[in-house]
Scaffold this motif. Structure first.
Motif, PDB file in Angstrom:
ATOM      1  N   THR A 185       0.821  -1.214   0.000  1.00  0.00           N
ATOM      2  CA  THR A 185       0.000   0.000   0.000  1.00  0.00           C
ATOM      3  C   THR A 185       0.853   1.262   0.000  1.00  0.00           C
ATOM      4  O   THR A 185       0.407   2.320   0.440  1.00  0.00           O
ATOM      5  N   LEU A 186       2.082   1.151  -0.516  1.00  0.00           N
ATOM      6  CA  LEU A 186       3.036   2.257  -0.448  1.00  0.00           C
ATOM      7  C   LEU A 186       2.696   3.388  -1.416  1.00  0.00           C
ATOM      8  O   LEU A 186       3.209   4.498  -1.277  1.00  0.00           O
ATOM      9  N   GLY A 187       1.828   3.125  -2.395  1.00  0.00           N
ATOM     10  CA  GLY A 187       1.540   4.115  -3.432  1.00  0.00           C
ATOM     11  C   GLY A 187       0.972   5.419  -2.936  1.00  0.00           C
ATOM     12  O   GLY A 187       1.016   6.425  -3.642  1.00  0.00           O
ATOM     13  N   VAL A 188       0.416   5.440  -1.712  1.00  0.00           N
ATOM     14  CA  VAL A 188      -0.173   6.685  -1.193  1.00  0.00           C
ATOM     15  C   VAL A 188       0.887   7.620  -0.618  1.00  0.00           C
ATOM     16  O   VAL A 188       0.579   8.767  -0.302  1.00  0.00           O
ATOM     17  N   MET A 189       2.117   7.142  -0.503  1.00  0.00           N
ATOM     18  CA  MET A 189       3.190   7.965   0.061  1.00  0.00           C
ATOM     19  C   MET A 189       3.819   8.858  -1.009  1.00  0.00           C
ATOM     20  O   MET A 189       3.697   8.609  -2.206  1.00  0.00           O
ATOM     21  N   ARG A 190       4.530   9.907  -0.548  1.00  0.00           N
ATOM     22  CA  ARG A 190       5.317  10.738  -1.463  1.00  0.00           C
ATOM     23  C   ARG A 190       6.426   9.895  -2.088  1.00  0.00           C
ATOM     24  O   ARG A 190       6.945   8.970  -1.460  1.00  0.00           O
ATOM     25  N   PRO A 191       6.836  10.194  -3.314  1.00  0.00           N
ATOM     26  CA  PRO A 191       7.887   9.394  -3.970  1.00  0.00           C
ATOM     27  C   PRO A 191       9.169   9.281  -3.164  1.00  0.00           C
ATOM     28  O   PRO A 191       9.786   8.219  -3.124  1.00  0.00           O
ATOM     29  N   ASP A 192       9.587  10.379  -2.517  1.00  0.00           N
ATOM     30  CA  ASP A 192      10.834  10.304  -1.748  1.00  0.00           C
ATOM     31  C   ASP A 192      10.711   9.370  -0.555  1.00  0.00           C
ATOM     32  O   ASP A 192      11.644   8.631  -0.217  1.00  0.00           O
ATOM     33  N   LYS A 193       9.522   9.374   0.082  1.00  0.00           N
ATOM     34  CA  LYS A 193       9.322   8.480   1.221  1.00  0.00           C
ATOM     35  C   LYS A 193       9.184   7.039   0.748  1.00  0.00           C
ATOM     36  O   LYS A 193       9.664   6.113   1.409  1.00  0.00           O
ATOM     37  N   GLN A 194       8.554   6.829  -0.404  1.00  0.00           N
ATOM     38  CA  GLN A 194       8.495   5.488  -0.978  1.00  0.00           C
ATOM     39  C   GLN A 194       9.909   4.934  -1.184  1.00  0.00           C
ATOM     40  O   GLN A 194      10.190   3.784  -0.838  1.00  0.00           O
ATOM     41  N   ALA A 195      10.788   5.766  -1.751  1.00  0.00           N
ATOM     42  CA  ALA A 195      12.151   5.318  -2.037  1.00  0.00           C
ATOM     43  C   ALA A 195      12.907   5.010  -0.749  1.00  0.00           C
ATOM     44  O   ALA A 195      13.649   4.021  -0.680  1.00  0.00           O
ATOM     45  N   ARG A 196      12.727   5.839   0.285  1.00  0.00           N
ATOM     46  CA  ARG A 196      13.435   5.593   1.549  1.00  0.00           C
ATOM     47  C   ARG A 196      12.986   4.276   2.180  1.00  0.00           C
ATOM     48  O   ARG A 196      13.819   3.465   2.610  1.00  0.00           O
ATOM     49  N   ILE A 197      11.679   4.058   2.232  1.00  0.00           N
ATOM     50  CA  ILE A 197      11.162   2.818   2.818  1.00  0.00           C
ATOM     51  C   ILE A 197      11.597   1.617   1.991  1.00  0.00           C
ATOM     52  O   ILE A 197      11.950   0.562   2.528  1.00  0.00           O
ATOM     53  N   ALA A 198      11.597   1.762   0.670  1.00  0.00           N
ATOM     54  CA  ALA A 198      12.006   0.655  -0.200  1.00  0.00           C
ATOM     55  C   ALA A 198      13.474   0.307   0.015  1.00  0.00           C
ATOM     56  O   ALA A 198      13.849  -0.873   0.001  1.00  0.00           O
ATOM     57  N   ARG A 199      14.321   1.317   0.217  1.00  0.00           N
ATOM     58  CA  ARG A 199      15.749   1.039   0.416  1.00  0.00           C
ATOM     59  C   ARG A 199      15.991   0.298   1.726  1.00  0.00           C
ATOM     60  O   ARG A 199      16.806  -0.633   1.797  1.00  0.00           O
ATOM     61  N   VAL A 200      15.302   0.714   2.794  1.00  0.00           N
ATOM     62  CA  VAL A 200      15.446   0.002   4.066  1.00  0.00           C
ATOM     63  C   VAL A 200      14.942  -1.428   3.930  1.00  0.00           C
ATOM     64  O   VAL A 200      15.534  -2.372   4.452  1.00  0.00           O
ATOM     65  N   THR A 201      13.836  -1.582   3.205  1.00  0.00           N
ATOM     66  CA  THR A 201      13.310  -2.925   2.970  1.00  0.00           C
ATOM     67  C   THR A 201      14.318  -3.779   2.217  1.00  0.00           C
ATOM     68  O   THR A 201      14.552  -4.943   2.554  1.00  0.00           O
ATOM     69  N   ARG A 202      14.932  -3.200   1.198  1.00  0.00           N
ATOM     70  CA  ARG A 202      15.940  -3.928   0.404  1.00  0.00           C
ATOM     71  C   ARG A 202      17.163  -4.295   1.234  1.00  0.00           C
ATOM     72  O   ARG A 202      17.672  -5.423   1.152  1.00  0.00           O
ATOM     73  N   ASP A 203      17.634  -3.355   2.057  1.00  0.00           N
ATOM     74  CA  ASP A 203      18.902  -3.552   2.758  1.00  0.00           C
ATOM     75  C   ASP A 203      18.773  -4.359   4.041  1.00  0.00           C
ATOM     76  O   ASP A 203      19.741  -4.995   4.473  1.00  0.00           O
ATOM     77  N   VAL A 204      17.595  -4.323   4.668  1.00  0.00           N
ATOM     78  CA  VAL A 204      17.443  -4.945   5.984  1.00  0.00           C
ATOM     79  C   VAL A 204      16.369  -6.033   6.009  1.00  0.00           C
ATOM     80  O   VAL A 204      16.636  -7.181   6.378  1.00  0.00           O
ATOM     81  N   LEU A 205      15.137  -5.690   5.593  1.00  0.00           N
ATOM     82  CA  LEU A 205      14.026  -6.633   5.750  1.00  0.00           C
ATOM     83  C   LEU A 205      14.135  -7.827   4.813  1.00  0.00           C
ATOM     84  O   LEU A 205      13.886  -8.974   5.210  1.00  0.00           O
ATOM     85  N   ILE A 206      14.489  -7.598   3.551  1.00  0.00           N
ATOM     86  CA  ILE A 206      14.600  -8.719   2.599  1.00  0.00           C
ATOM     87  C   ILE A 206      15.702  -9.693   3.012  1.00  0.00           C
ATOM     88  O   ILE A 206      15.483 -10.910   3.018  1.00  0.00           O
ATOM     89  N   PRO A 207      16.909  -9.222   3.389  1.00  0.00           N
ATOM     90  CA  PRO A 207      17.904 -10.180   3.876  1.00  0.00           C
ATOM     91  C   PRO A 207      17.457 -10.932   5.122  1.00  0.00           C
ATOM     92  O   PRO A 207      17.776 -12.115   5.281  1.00  0.00           O
ATOM     93  N   LEU A 208      16.715 -10.276   6.007  1.00  0.00           N
ATOM     94  CA  LEU A 208      16.211 -10.976   7.190  1.00  0.00           C
ATOM     95  C   LEU A 208      15.189 -12.038   6.801  1.00  0.00           C
ATOM     96  O   LEU A 208      15.171 -13.137   7.359  1.00  0.00           O
ATOM     97  N   ALA A 209      14.322 -11.722   5.824  1.00  0.00           N
ATOM     98  CA  ALA A 209      13.368 -12.721   5.344  1.00  0.00           C
ATOM     99  C   ALA A 209      14.096 -13.916   4.733  1.00  0.00           C
ATOM    100  O   ALA A 209      13.699 -15.075   4.930  1.00  0.00           O
TER     101      ALA A 209
END
Length: 727
Positions: free
Chosen positions: A194-218
């Motif tokens: 449901t990230l589409g409702v966020m501003r593009p810059d905030k989408q990118a920040r959350i996506a980067r944390v997800t890529r760097d931390v959450l995906i490796p943990l998964a």
């Protein structure tokens, strides 16, 4: 229940199931789910309409879930719905749709009742007036712990450090109960959907944390279903053009007849004729997987069979190998693609046989073979293991008749080694920025190796390190901060430099010095890859400024070693300085021994560094205006005094040269403190040895013996031309 509410509840089930198949939730679907949550009847003791599908999903994995479990989930939902009532998400949907969707994700993965209860309540303490104590009183300490584990720290208290400190808190809680991270991963998946409702810059920040931390943990927790969808969602945000390109290729392939369907039918026939009960299905590749293939092979090389893989699910462990045998008999196997992750499971519990076969038309299909339990664990990882505080169920391949938790000698999958190592080093990092950076570096190391430890000729245990780790990393993995005392190492029985990169299956014997002078060289930072090692080394160097400092040789063989093999301890100093109260240390750059002419220079702490008179480091310090301190050898060294020297052997490269040289050194009764071998240059090689001498006359005899080794054409004392350090 009204017809409208019944329709909406059924639709919500479909929403979640399609979401797990990597189809994004639509806003209209969320609105309907919200109406069910708010309008569905929920009289006293009655099951709310909004969680009927949650109960169905839960019972699909836990058919024994009785009225008590259902009542617990009902009470948790009622508390969550009433607490969040009036709150909305940025998308406009009632807030209760979020914890409900997160819990549905976990229920579909097979999470047990306690996890689902905590998931329904996971935002109540953070966003409502509900307290942790109230959660604990109503639902027990386990639920309280899980809710606390995923509750964010307030920015008002932590400022910019709130996010890294929140993750630190979650990791600590995960160390006690992996279900904390299961809830966080499901929470992030729904937020990414449901990230589409966020501003593009905030989408990118959350996506980067997800890529760097959450995906490796998964990945590390084996939750492949969440990991794959998170990868696609992150890819769409950070690389929209490449995502669209791969998505278009998938859609184009889907519009054509699928050649995998033909291969799958042939495969079913082969297994049926062999009497092997099996389910054969097509597993479409997700977007990121197709993108990786595009980069690896090129767009033009992708065929119809490349957009998916065949999954063969059988009943028993032995059936996996029987099915594999039939496949390799009736089709043409691609041997290079075969991997056995049943006999050797991945570190994240994953088990399957991987192979690729070509049919009679030359179509090559990748095939995965696994049991039902393997498939459940492959998709859901630790979520599929249930309550970590209950007995651990052995993985497929252990004794099937053994009671739960027995018949398996492997590590506890709910307390993985990588997590223990991560928790070990993070405790030593008070700074949030350093922790955040080190955490990302640690999680970026996505492959592990197994290393065996040894004492003498006997193996003593095993541990795991990220691929590319060195002997320095091994020292800190085994000894923690005690890794400072490592002065040498044998890899597979042979002396090796501390910077040696380890391979899967290597046996390591760490040579340790227990003296108080032990400490790491700055050079170790070049060899260390794990945060545990880098942080420990960095802390020691910061706590000992200037030690080592400007006098450190560029190629110091090891850190402040004491005699190891000779058994000779340090005695009082063998040299004295004309400086009242000063202690004396022999410089390691030139390792003076009697009767060398000496020169000394005062360094920090009232210590005098003693160099050979011809040492370039001494000449450089004198040229810099440093005042020389008169030093001399002690007239009558005490019994047990030892001398250290560094000698270099130039030789023609040949097999067993290192073994022959070390054997000759040992035959002279000389202890080897450290050894280094430079890469051969034009068939010539140079060996460097730091040795411990019990007699001041032994050096000449040692060098003569080393020259007698076949292939050795010169042996000489170390003369470094770079900056040197006294240890």
């Amino acid at each position: 229940m009204s017809a409208e509410n019944a329709f909406d509840a059924d639709n919500a089930v479909d929403i979640v199931r399609r979401g797990l198949r990597r189809i994004d939730l639509r806003r209209v679907d969320l609105r309907r789910l919200g109406r069910v949550a708010l309008l569905g009847g929920s009289g006293r003791g009655r099951l709310p309409d909004a969680i009927e599908h949650l109960i169905k999903a839960h019972r699909a994995h836990y058919p024994e879930a009785g009225p008590e479990a259902v009542e617990t989930l009902r009470r948790a939902y009622v508390l969550a719905e009433s607490s969040h009532r009036g709150q909305t998400r940025k998308s406009g949907e009632p807030y209760i749709t979020h914890p409900l969707a997160v819990t549905l994700i976990l229920a579909e993965l097979g999470a047990e009742t306690t996890t689902l209860t905590a998931s329904l309540l996971h935002d109540t303490v953070e966003d409502t007036e509900v307290t942790l104590d109230q959660v604990g009183v109503a639902f027990g300490e386990e639920v309280r712990f899980l809710v606390d584990g995923v509750t964010k720290l307030e920015k008002v208290d932590y400022g910019a450090a709130a996010e890294p400190e929140t993750f630190r808190k979650m990791l600590l809680a995960t160390g006690n109960d992996v279900r904390v991270m299961s809830i966080k991963l499901a929470d992030r998946l729904h937020n990414m959907r449901t990230l589409g409702v966020m501003r593009p810059d905030k989408q990118a920040r959350i996506a980067r944390v997800t890529r760097d931390v959450l995906i490796p943990l998964a990945e590390r927790l084996g939750v492949q279903a969440l990991k794959s969808e998170l990868e696609d969602l992150v890819f769409a945000v950070l690389h929209p053009e490449e995502y669209a390109r791969a998505r278009a290729m998938i859609d184009a392939a889907a519009a054509r007849p699928d050649p995998l369907a033909v291969v799958a039918e042939d495969l079913r026939g082969v297994l049926r004729d062999a009497g092997i009960a099996a389910e054969v299905s097509i597993r479409p590749r997700h977007v990121v997987s197709v993108h990786r293939l595009m980069r690896k092979r090129g767009v033009e090389e992708l065929g119809g069979c490349d957009f998916g893989r065949l999954l063969v699910v059988v009943e028993e462990n032995a059936d996996c190998y029987a099915a594999l045998g039939e496949l390799h008999t009736c089709f043409t196997p691609v041997i290079a693609e075969f991997k056995d992750f049943i006999a050797a499971p991945k570190f994240n519990l994953y088990q399957s046989l991987h192979t690729a076969v070509a049919d009679r038309h030359g179509r090559i299909a990748e095939v995965l073979v696994r049991t039902r339990r393997m498939h459940r664990v492959a998709e859901a990882g630790v979520v599929a293991l249930g309550d970590p505080h209950a007995a651990v169920e052995p993985p497929q391949g252990a004794d099937a008749d053994a009671p739960s938790g027995e018949g398996w000698a492997g590590p506890d999958p709910t307390q993985p080694g990588w997590l223990a190592r991560l928790l070990e080093w993070q405790r030593a990092v008070p700074d949030a920025d350093t922790f955040w950076s080190a955490l990302r570096d640690d999680l970026a190391q996505d492959r592990e190796i197994t290393v065996f430890t040894a004492q003498g000729a006997e193996a003593t245990g095993t541990f795991r390190l990220p691929a590319g780790a060195s002997c320095v990393d091994a020292a800190y993995a085994v000894h923690g901060a005690g890794g400072h005392a490592c002065v040498g190492v044998r890899v597979n029985g042979r002396l090796a430099p501390l910077g040696t990169r380890l391979r899967d299956g290597d046996t390591v014997q760490l040579l340790m010095d227990d003296s108080d002078t032990s400490g790491p060289d700055p050079e170790w930072l070049e060899h260390a890859t794990t945060p545990a090692a880098r942080i420990a080394i960095g802390r020691w160097l910061n706590q000992h400024p200037g030690l080592p400092g400007e006098e450190q040789p560029a190629k110091a063989p090891a850190a402040r070693p004491a005699a190891l093999e000779s058994g000779v301890p340090h005695a009082e100093p063998v040299a004295v300085a004309d400086l009242p109260g000063a202690s004396v240390r022999l410089a390691r750059c030139c390792t003076p021994v009697p009767p060398d002419h000496l020169i000394g220079f005062a360094i920090r702490g009232g210590t005098v560094a003693v160099h050979r008179a011809e040492c370039p480091s001494g000449a450089r310090m004198a040229a810099d205006g440093r005042t020389a301190v008169p030093v001399r050898w002690r007239d009558a060294p005490s019994e047990g005094a030892s001398y250290r020297a560094t000698v270099l052997a130039e030789a023609l490269s040949r097999p067993r040269l290192l073994a022959d040289l070390t054997e000759v050194i040992a035959s002279q009764g000389v202890g080897i403190v450290s050894a280094a071998v430079e890469p051969p240059q034009e068939h010539r090689v140079r060996h460097t040895y730091t040795v411990e001498l019990s007699d001041q006359q032994a050096l000449t005899a040692l060098m003569r013996a080393m020259r007698s080794v076949p292939g050795v054409y010169d042996v000489y004392r170390a003369h470094l031309t770079t900056a040197a350090v006294q240890d």
